[in-house]
Design an enzyme around this catalytic site. Structure first.
Site, mmCIF file in Angstrom:
data_model
loop_
_atom_site.group_PDB
_atom_site.id
_atom_site.type_symbol
_atom_site.label_atom_id
_atom_site.label_comp_id
_atom_site.label_asym_id
_atom_site.label_seq_id
_atom_site.Cartn_x
_atom_site.Cartn_y
_atom_site.Cartn_z
ATOM 1 N N HIS A 128 -1.092 -2.442 2.456
ATOM 2 C CA HIS A 128 -0.377 -3.644 2.931
ATOM 3 C C HIS A 128 -0.289 -4.708 1.828
ATOM 4 O O HIS A 128 0.792 -5.247 1.555
ATOM 5 C CB HIS A 128 -1.111 -4.202 4.161
ATOM 6 C CG HIS A 128 -0.536 -5.481 4.692
ATOM 7 N ND1 HIS A 128 0.375 -5.502 5.734
ATOM 8 C CD2 HIS A 128 -0.726 -6.776 4.323
ATOM 9 C CE1 HIS A 128 0.708 -6.765 5.979
ATOM 10 N NE2 HIS A 128 0.050 -7.556 5.138
ATOM 11 N N GLU A 129 -1.413 -4.997 1.210
ATOM 12 C CA GLU A 129 -1.432 -6.070 0.210
ATOM 13 C C GLU A 129 -0.611 -5.708 -1.029
ATOM 14 O O GLU A 129 -0.017 -6.577 -1.663
ATOM 15 C CB GLU A 129 -2.876 -6.424 -0.173
ATOM 16 C CG GLU A 129 -3.724 -6.967 0.977
ATOM 17 C CD GLU A 129 -3.146 -8.207 1.649
ATOM 18 O OE1 GLU A 129 -2.357 -8.929 1.020
ATOM 19 O OE2 GLU A 129 -3.479 -8.438 2.827
ATOM 20 N N HIS A 132 2.862 -6.806 -0.552
ATOM 21 C CA HIS A 132 3.100 -8.218 -0.902
ATOM 22 C C HIS A 132 3.251 -8.379 -2.411
ATOM 23 O O HIS A 132 4.117 -9.112 -2.883
ATOM 24 C CB HIS A 132 1.922 -9.085 -0.446
ATOM 25 C CG HIS A 132 1.874 -9.326 1.040
ATOM 26 N ND1 HIS A 132 2.996 -9.578 1.793
ATOM 27 C CD2 HIS A 132 0.822 -9.351 1.910
ATOM 28 C CE1 HIS A 132 2.639 -9.768 3.060
ATOM 29 N NE2 HIS A 132 1.331 -9.621 3.161
ATOM 30 N N HIS A 138 5.895 -10.158 5.590
ATOM 31 C CA HIS A 138 5.513 -9.446 6.818
ATOM 32 C C HIS A 138 6.729 -8.966 7.605
ATOM 33 O O HIS A 138 7.700 -9.697 7.775
ATOM 34 C CB HIS A 138 4.645 -10.344 7.705
ATOM 35 C CG HIS A 138 3.273 -10.520 7.160
ATOM 36 N ND1 HIS A 138 2.531 -11.666 7.313
ATOM 37 C CD2 HIS A 138 2.485 -9.671 6.445
ATOM 38 C CE1 HIS A 138 1.362 -11.516 6.726
ATOM 39 N NE2 HIS A 138 1.315 -10.314 6.173
#
Lengths: 191, 118
Positions: A128-129, A132, A138
């Protein structure tokens, strides 16, 4: 999929290589460094398989494009961590490259070994990170890895179609990528 | 940005009893809607402020009144996260608020986390 305001991305020539390193000072002790390195290698490879970007680990933390560390409480970036659960980690939009994980969490690389009810899967948060770091914000799609929440003892590491389309529109497609292989993997992981 | 009370009040130990108490404590907010007054609701307001759903500088997040701006924030949150849009703190919405999550705001962006390398 959603981008950060201004749609920032790593502005290097495609195909590009980004290096990543682990902070020598801000790590956790109850997981071995080799387990953490292996977990992140797996997380980076998820993104690597769909876009023409290579991620290479470096020992030279100071010069790494992506800097990874585990921090507790107020760690100087204006976004303090909050203890167990709550906020699990955060990372910065391109081309900052900082990936911070909350050292207070019970991070797990294998739920067969880590039995805590509040254990958080390290690879899921890493995937997930990294999204980014690449420029994805998101997503409202619940099955996407870029959905903002992750419950304890849940593993979500396979990129969804939403994640793939989002990141490929930023960086293009890995020449070896096929949708069918990705969707087969996605279906088996999320029946 | 100051740490939200909602977040700082979370678990300090990883015992199952604390874990269940945490969810029990927040059950008081279940099904609250515009016009409700629930003790501790300011924590929810601070959560929405932290993640970019209540952005007005003039808005006071310290009271426990479920007012119109909070309702708008709940609706925005529900639509942004693919939840059924009800405008109230229904089970799915409250569960989502209580779930562990990434610290990057959903709406707008944090000046700290959305930075350009110099």
């Amino acid at each position: 999929y959603v981008y950060f305001p201004g749609k920032p991305r790593w502005a290097r020539r495609i195909p590009m290589t980004l290096t990543y390193g682990f902070s020598p000072d801000y790590m956790i002790r109850y997981l071995s460094l080799s387990d953490i390195r292996k977990t992140f290698k797996g997380a980076f490879s998820k993104w690597e398989s769909v876009i023409p970007v290579r991620f290479v680990e470096t020992d030279d933390y100071g010069f790494a494009d992506i800097k990874i560390g585990f921090y507790a409480g107020d760690h100087g970036d204006g976004e303090p961590f909050d203890g167990v659960l709550g906020i699990l980690g955060h990372s910065f939009s391109p081309e900052s490259g900082k990936l911070h994980l909350d050292a207070a969490e019970m991070w797990a690389v294998d739920f067969q070994v880590e039995k805590s009810k509040v254990a958080i899967d390290l690879e899921s948060v890493a995937v997930h990170e990294i999204g980014h770091l690449l420029g994805l914000a998101h997503s409202p799609v619940k099955g996407a890895v870029m959905y903002p929440s992750l419950k304890p003892r849940v593993k979500k590491v396979d990129l969804s179609l939403d994640d793939i389309q989002g990141v490929q529109s930023l960086y293009g497609t890995n020449p070896n990528f096929t949708f069918s292989s990705s969707l087969e993997s996605d279906t088996s992981a999320n029946p | 940005r100051p740490e939200p009370e909602f977040a700082s009040n979370q678990l300090t130990e990883t015992t199952p009893s604390n874990y269940y108490y945490y969810y029990y404590y927040h059950n008081r907010f279940l099904n609250s809607r515009r016009g409700s007054h629930v003790s501790g609701l300011s924590e929810i307001k601070k959560y929405f402020h932290y993640f970019g759903y209540l952005t007005s500088q003039d808005y006071d997040v310290s009271d426990d009144m479920f007012d119109a701006p909070l309702e708008s924030a709940v609706i925005y949150y529900q639509s942004k996260l693919g939840l059924q849009v009800t405008g109230k703190l229904d089970f799915d919405t409250l569960s989502q608020i209580l779930a562990p999550r990434c610290g990057v705001p959903d709406a707008g962006s944090s000046p700290a986390l959305h930075a350009t390398k110099n």
